[in-house]
Design a protein around this motif. Structure first.
Motif, mmCIF file in Angstrom:
data_model
loop_
_atom_site.group_PDB
_atom_site.id
_atom_site.type_symbol
_atom_site.label_atom_id
_atom_site.label_comp_id
_atom_site.label_asym_id
_atom_site.label_seq_id
_atom_site.Cartn_x
_atom_site.Cartn_y
_atom_site.Cartn_z
ATOM 1 N N TYR A 47 0.827 -1.219 0.000
ATOM 2 C CA TYR A 47 0.000 0.000 0.000
ATOM 3 C C TYR A 47 0.859 1.266 0.000
ATOM 4 N N GLY A 48 2.156 1.133 0.292
ATOM 5 C CA GLY A 48 3.017 2.298 0.409
ATOM 6 C C GLY A 48 3.039 2.879 1.802
ATOM 7 N N ASN A 49 2.471 2.160 2.778
ATOM 8 C CA ASN A 49 2.460 2.617 4.167
ATOM 9 C C ASN A 49 3.689 2.044 4.873
ATOM 10 N N THR A 50 4.812 2.717 4.700
ATOM 11 C CA THR A 50 6.091 2.198 5.192
ATOM 12 C C THR A 50 6.135 2.134 6.708
ATOM 13 N N LEU A 51 5.626 3.157 7.375
ATOM 14 C CA LEU A 51 5.639 3.173 8.844
ATOM 15 C C LEU A 51 4.907 1.961 9.398
ATOM 16 N N SER A 52 3.731 1.694 8.876
ATOM 17 C CA SER A 52 2.930 0.559 9.335
ATOM 18 C C SER A 52 3.625 -0.754 9.029
ATOM 19 N N ALA A 53 4.209 -0.866 7.833
ATOM 20 C CA ALA A 53 4.903 -2.097 7.453
ATOM 21 C C ALA A 53 6.054 -2.388 8.402
ATOM 22 N N ILE A 54 6.835 -1.365 8.728
ATOM 23 C CA ILE A 54 7.968 -1.549 9.634
ATOM 24 C C ILE A 54 7.494 -2.018 11.005
ATOM 25 N N SER A 111 7.743 10.136 6.833
ATOM 26 C CA SER A 111 8.797 9.624 5.966
ATOM 27 C C SER A 111 10.177 9.962 6.529
ATOM 28 N N GLU A 112 10.309 11.153 7.125
ATOM 29 C CA GLU A 112 11.592 11.525 7.723
ATOM 30 C C GLU A 112 11.827 10.753 9.025
ATOM 31 N N TYR A 113 10.755 10.449 9.752
ATOM 32 C CA TYR A 113 10.883 9.632 10.960
ATOM 33 C C TYR A 113 11.400 8.239 10.594
ATOM 34 N N VAL A 114 10.864 7.696 9.514
ATOM 35 C CA VAL A 114 11.319 6.380 9.042
ATOM 36 C C VAL A 114 12.774 6.468 8.596
ATOM 37 N N ARG A 115 13.129 7.549 7.918
ATOM 38 C CA ARG A 115 14.512 7.707 7.443
ATOM 39 C C ARG A 115 15.482 7.780 8.624
ATOM 40 N N ILE A 126 8.378 1.256 17.019
ATOM 41 C CA ILE A 126 9.669 1.287 16.330
ATOM 42 C C ILE A 126 10.761 1.821 17.254
ATOM 43 N N ALA A 127 10.441 2.881 18.002
ATOM 44 C CA ALA A 127 11.430 3.479 18.897
ATOM 45 C C ALA A 127 11.847 2.504 19.995
ATOM 46 N N ILE A 128 10.874 1.806 20.590
ATOM 47 C CA ILE A 128 11.186 0.838 21.648
ATOM 48 C C ILE A 128 12.049 -0.289 21.098
ATOM 49 N N PHE A 129 11.721 -0.752 19.895
ATOM 50 C CA PHE A 129 12.511 -1.812 19.270
ATOM 51 C C PHE A 129 13.958 -1.370 19.082
ATOM 52 N N GLN A 130 14.153 -0.143 18.627
ATOM 53 C CA GLN A 130 15.513 0.353 18.404
ATOM 54 C C GLN A 130 16.282 0.456 19.721
ATOM 55 N N VAL A 131 15.606 0.915 20.776
ATOM 56 C CA VAL A 131 16.258 1.020 22.082
ATOM 57 C C VAL A 131 16.673 -0.366 22.583
#
Length: 222
Positions: free
Chosen positions: A94-101, A147-151, A196-201
């Motif tokens: 769908y192009g929803n990168t945030l959701s996909a991640i 998009s910048e948050y994902v980047r 996503i943030a918790i996963f990265q931490v």
């Protein structure tokens, strides 16, 4: 339906009164004590069937039907990651990168992670890190914040351009308060961002190599 009838296994989204002819002999093959030892296996088989029914729909471009099957698989076996990975594939389409991640992350963070989810996560983040934007003149608004948050997380995940990640993080921090206050970000988007943030931490905490190498101590804790 036949599996559920034989093993007396209940799935709430199946309609009662199956049209399948299952004899009493079949229904009594598995005794109660034996069923308890097989329950995990039966659950796995049911979620496996549901996931692949969803895949068939996805191959036929029936994406809404596919997601229904995937979510039924999650309901059947919440600790299994495969259905989350498949939903991520849909949202990527769908192009929803945030959701996909966020769904890829869930697929590898459960009791029974889906191994391919890690590769899929790295692939989608790698594609996000290739966006060419001059950060020095970057203006964040509701149209480009996600998009910048994902980047930013793509840079952080790869640990290849941490100076760029640091600068981008500061820019995002300056704009997020106003975007939340004006309800430019939905509750679901905020939950996915937090996931996503918790996963990265957690990933950084488990990594023996310092991901902030090359950045001064005063900047690490800013």
């Amino acid at each position: 339906e036949e599996i559920c009838a034989i093993y007396d296994y209940s799935l709430p989204f199946l309609k009662g009164g199956s049209n399948l002819s299952v004899t009493n002999v079949k229904a009594t093959i598995i005794k109660a004590a034996a069923f308890k030892t097989l329950k995990a296996e039966v659950t796995y088989i049911c979620q496996f069937c549901l996931v692949h029914l969803g895949d068939i729909c996805r191959y036929q471009n029936e994406f809404k039907k596919a997601e229904i099957f995937y979510r039924q698989a999650i309901h059947t076996s919440p600790a299994s990651g495969q259905a989350y990975n498949q939903i991520a594939l849909l949202h990527a389409n769908y192009g929803n990168t945030l959701s996909a991640i966020s769904y890829y992350i869930r697929s590898i963070s459960l009791k029974h992670p889906f191994p391919a989810g890690s590769a899929n996560l790295s692939k989608i983040l790698a594609s996000s890190s290739t966006i060419a934007t001059d950060i020095s003149n970057l203006s964040i608004n509701k149209s480009n914040f996600l998009s910048e948050y994902v980047r930013f997380h793509a840079y952080l995940h790869e640990a290849g351009n941490l100076r760029m990640a640091y600068d981008l993080c500061n820019i995002l921090n300056q704009s997020i308060t106003s975007l939340v206050a004006t309800e430019c970000l939905t509750t679901l988007q905020l939950i996915q961002m937090t996931t996503i943030a918790i996963f990265q931490v957690e990933r950084v905490s488990d990594n023996s190599v310092d991901p902030l190498r090359g950045i001064g101590d005063d900047e690490k804790y800013n």
